[in-house]
Design an enzyme around this catalytic site. Structure first.
Site, PDB file in Angstrom:
ATOM      1  CG  ASP A  91      -6.150  28.163 -66.680  1.00 16.67           C
ATOM      2  OD1 ASP A  91      -7.016  28.465 -67.884  1.00 16.67           O
ATOM      3  OD2 ASP A  91      -6.836  28.362 -65.628  1.00 16.67           O
ATOM      4  CG  HIS A  92      -4.210  28.397 -74.026  1.00 19.17           C
ATOM      5  ND1 HIS A  92      -3.663  29.648 -74.063  1.00 19.17           N
ATOM      6  CD2 HIS A  92      -4.128  27.646 -75.235  1.00 19.17           C
ATOM      7  CE1 HIS A  92      -2.922  29.505 -75.184  1.00 19.17           C
ATOM      8  NE2 HIS A  92      -3.299  28.603 -76.014  1.00 19.17           N
ATOM      9  NE  ARG A  93      -9.802  29.225 -67.295  1.00 22.26           N
ATOM     10  CZ  ARG A  93     -10.386  28.752 -66.270  1.00 22.26           C
ATOM     11  NH1 ARG A  93     -11.721  29.191 -66.247  1.00 22.26           N
ATOM     12  NH2 ARG A  93      -9.572  28.264 -65.245  1.00 22.26           N
ATOM     13  CB  ILE A  99      -0.540  30.595 -69.312  1.00 24.52           C
ATOM     14  CG1 ILE A  99      -0.403  30.470 -67.955  1.00 24.52           C
ATOM     15  CG2 ILE A  99       0.830  30.458 -69.865  1.00 24.52           C
ATOM     16  CD1 ILE A  99       0.314  31.347 -67.241  1.00 24.52           C
TER      17      ILE A  99
END
Ligand code: CAO
Length: 562
Positions: free
Chosen positions: A534-536, A538
């Site tokens: 989850d690029h939010r 990580i």
């Protein structure tokens, strides 16, 4: 300046009540009829309104305190002409309780050609000439209604009343609409009553004259007060508390709409209606989950904020055009296969996670040549122990170590989208392919377990999953998920993050490949891995470090012992 002490009014049967909401702070100004505090018996929730305008001096009780009739509960400084003289009990009584009635449903028999008895169900005596609003119709035409089932929910500005049926029978006609203002004696519905239930007509209004404004509300909760028991109104029964048996306990949850099921007082319901808030979506922070005014305003604030900052919200994804429905039979023979419960849940979860989580997937290969040689060497001992060790056990062990070394992956986004929850436990979920669909049992505290123990748990949980015997608790609490398709095949795939986790590792089939060692090509067993995150929560750097660490652990499992 007049200081007036407010005392607990006549509770009409309930001996003690609990103070569940102190809505003001000392010095807060208050108008006549504004709610001072909220009391709750085991059957009813009561706003205690102020008898005069002024300001709160102080509360004399704390939230959670148990009080009885006559106990002093608050002091107000009365302003102007509105000062109300002692004794306060009477003063408070006169304004404290909306007449919410012994709601005994009166019925009018109608002649029926078929021999069955038709009855018109009327609004019972609600103890007031005022009309009250119908906020909920809990039955539909054609429904078979059991005696005691809720027919409608009425709401005054002080109380919400479930009106239960005095008869078992079939609803022939609904004679009202939500939003109607109804008074005593107005027709609600036409019933075809079943024979055994027919004699229960309850002219309660006549045998129990309209209660005074001072005592009606509490009495509604007292079983002895209602001449026809099943007809007594259930006023705001608290979840987890014994509700009025005939009024609420017999109502199937599905028969009640959200509005009737939520646990909130009349003042809160009024605010929610004014603001257009569905109370069923508002988390309650009061005792036993009761929804408070602050909860409604916080909910509205959060909704507004999410609209303003959609990227920060954890949930969302609305406004996406639906895939058009197609009649496939126009192209050839088809059959419709019902989805299992697990398949439906998986579909909903996958869509939710796909829409909400900005995914990035990173790939790498781990050289598991030595790991596999070691694992195969364990075979004889495994047979003695009755434990089968597969690569998945090493992967789970390595994931635990990588999570400990890279705590960013052992987090979840808080529901407010503004904070991260760091977990200090390490439970790893394992996707299991079953005939009923995909399930993810969780192996707990993997960093405290060795390969034998993890292997035994994999077999146990995968077996339970395939037999449909997993308990809900065995599928909860995962920090990270492993999805291994190694036994099935494939070069790689991009797994979907199992939110609210922030990472998932997808593993494909290991293959012997030539690897350049600086001097020559050597055959090595490579395990293709794909890490979705989850690029939010990580960053790419975090993911790179996590993956590199994982590759190192799997390529040389001696690091797992460190
Ligand atoms: N590469 C090559 N072989 C592999 C392998 C890999 N990555 N992983 C496992 N294998 C081998 C095992 O070693 C075993 O062979 P041996 O008996 O000769 O040692 C064989 O494949 C079968 O393993 P298994 O599947 O029975 O056991 P497991 O512990 O490896 O896996 C489980 C358990 C539950 C992960 C697996 O059974 C399963 O259900 N996988 C599917 C997961 C899935 O559907 N993921 C997709 C989710 S997203 O749609």
């Amino acid at each position: 300046m007049t200081i007036q002490t407010i005392v607990v009014p006549d509770l009409g049967g309930a001996e003690t009540v609990e103070v569940i909401e102190l809505g003001l702070s000392p010095g807060d100004s208050i108008e006549v009829e504004d709610s001072l505090l909220v009391l709750e018996s085991d059957k009813a929730t009561m706003d205690i309104p102020s008898p005069a305008s002024g300001a709160l001096v102080k509360y004399l009780v704390a939230e959670g305190a148990t009080v009885k009739v006559g106990d002093a509960i608050a002091e107000i400084e009365v302003t102007g002409d509105a000062a109300v003289e002692a004794p306060e009990v009477e003063e408070v009584e006169q304004v404290a309780h909306e007449p919410v009635a012994e709601v005994a449903v009166e019925t009018v028999p109608e002649p029926s050609p078929a021999g069955s008895t038709e009855r018109t169900i009327l609004v019972p005596d609600i103890g007031s000439d005022d009309k009250v609003e119908l906020i909920e119709i809990s039955v539909a035409v054609g429904d078979e209604v059991a005696e005691g089932d809720t027919l409608v929910v009425l709401e005054s500005d002080k109380a919400t009343m479930d009106v239960p049926s005095t008869h078992s029978g079939k609803v022939l006609k609904i004679l009202v609409a939500e939003g109607d203002k109804l008074g005593t004696g107005d027709a609600l519905a036409l019933f075809e009553v079943t024979a055994e239930a027919a004699p229960v007509a309850a002219p309660a209004a006549k045998s129990e004259p309209a209660a005074s404004a001072a005592s009606a509300a509490p009495k509604a909760a007292a079983p002895a007060a209602a001449p026809v028991e099943p007809a007594a109104a259930a006023i705001q029964s608290a979840p987890g508390q014994p509700a009025q048996p005939a009024a609420v306990a017999s109502v199937e949850p599905a028969a009640l709409s959200d509005a009737a099921q939520v646990y909130a007082g009349p003042a809160v319901r009024l605010i929610a209606r004014e603001l257009g808030v569905a109370l069923s979506e508002v988390p309650g922070s009061g005792p036993r989950g009761r929804i408070l005014k602050d909860d409604v305003s916080n909910f509205v604030k959060q909704v507004m904020k999410n609209k303003a900052e959609p990227a920060a919200a954890v949930s969302g994804g609305s406004g996406i055009p639906a895939v058009p429905a197609i009649d496939f039979s126009q192209f050839g023979k088809i059959e419709e296969l019902p989805m299992s419960k697990i398949q439906k849940l998986t579909a909903a979860n996958m869509q939710r996670n796909w829409l909400n989580v900005p995914h990035v997937t990173q790939f790498d290969d781990a050289d598991i040549t030595e790991l596999e040689a070691f694992r195969k060497g364990l075979k004889a001992e495994g047979e003695k122990r009755g434990v089968r060790v597969t690569p998945v056990a090493f992967l789970i062990k390595a994931i635990g170590a990588a999570l400990e070394a890279n705590p960013e992956f052992n987090r979840s986004l808080a529901a407010d989208g503004q904070n991260l929850i760091q977990k200090h436990y390490c439970h790893v979920g394992m996707a299991v392919d079953t005939p009923r669909g995909l399930v993810v049992p969780v192996i707990r505290d993997v960093n405290e377990k060795g390969i034998w123990e993890i292997s035994a748990e994999i077999s146990l949980l995968a077996g339970k999953a395939r037999d449909g015997k997993l308990k809900p608790a065995e599928m909860q609490g995962g920090c990270f998920t492993l999805s291994s398709l190694g036994a099935i095949g494939g070069n790689g795939f991009t797994p979907i993050v199992n939110a609210p986790e922030v990472g998932i590792l997808g593993v494909s089939k290991s293959q012997m490949k030539p690897v350049w060692d600086g001097a020559e090509f050597v055959p090595r067993l490579l395990l293709p891995m794909a890490l979705s995150y989850d690029h939010r929560a990580i960053n790419g750097g975090d993911a790179g470090r996590f993956m590199t660490h994982l590759v190192k652990l799997l390529s040389d499992i001696r690091y797992l012992a460190l």
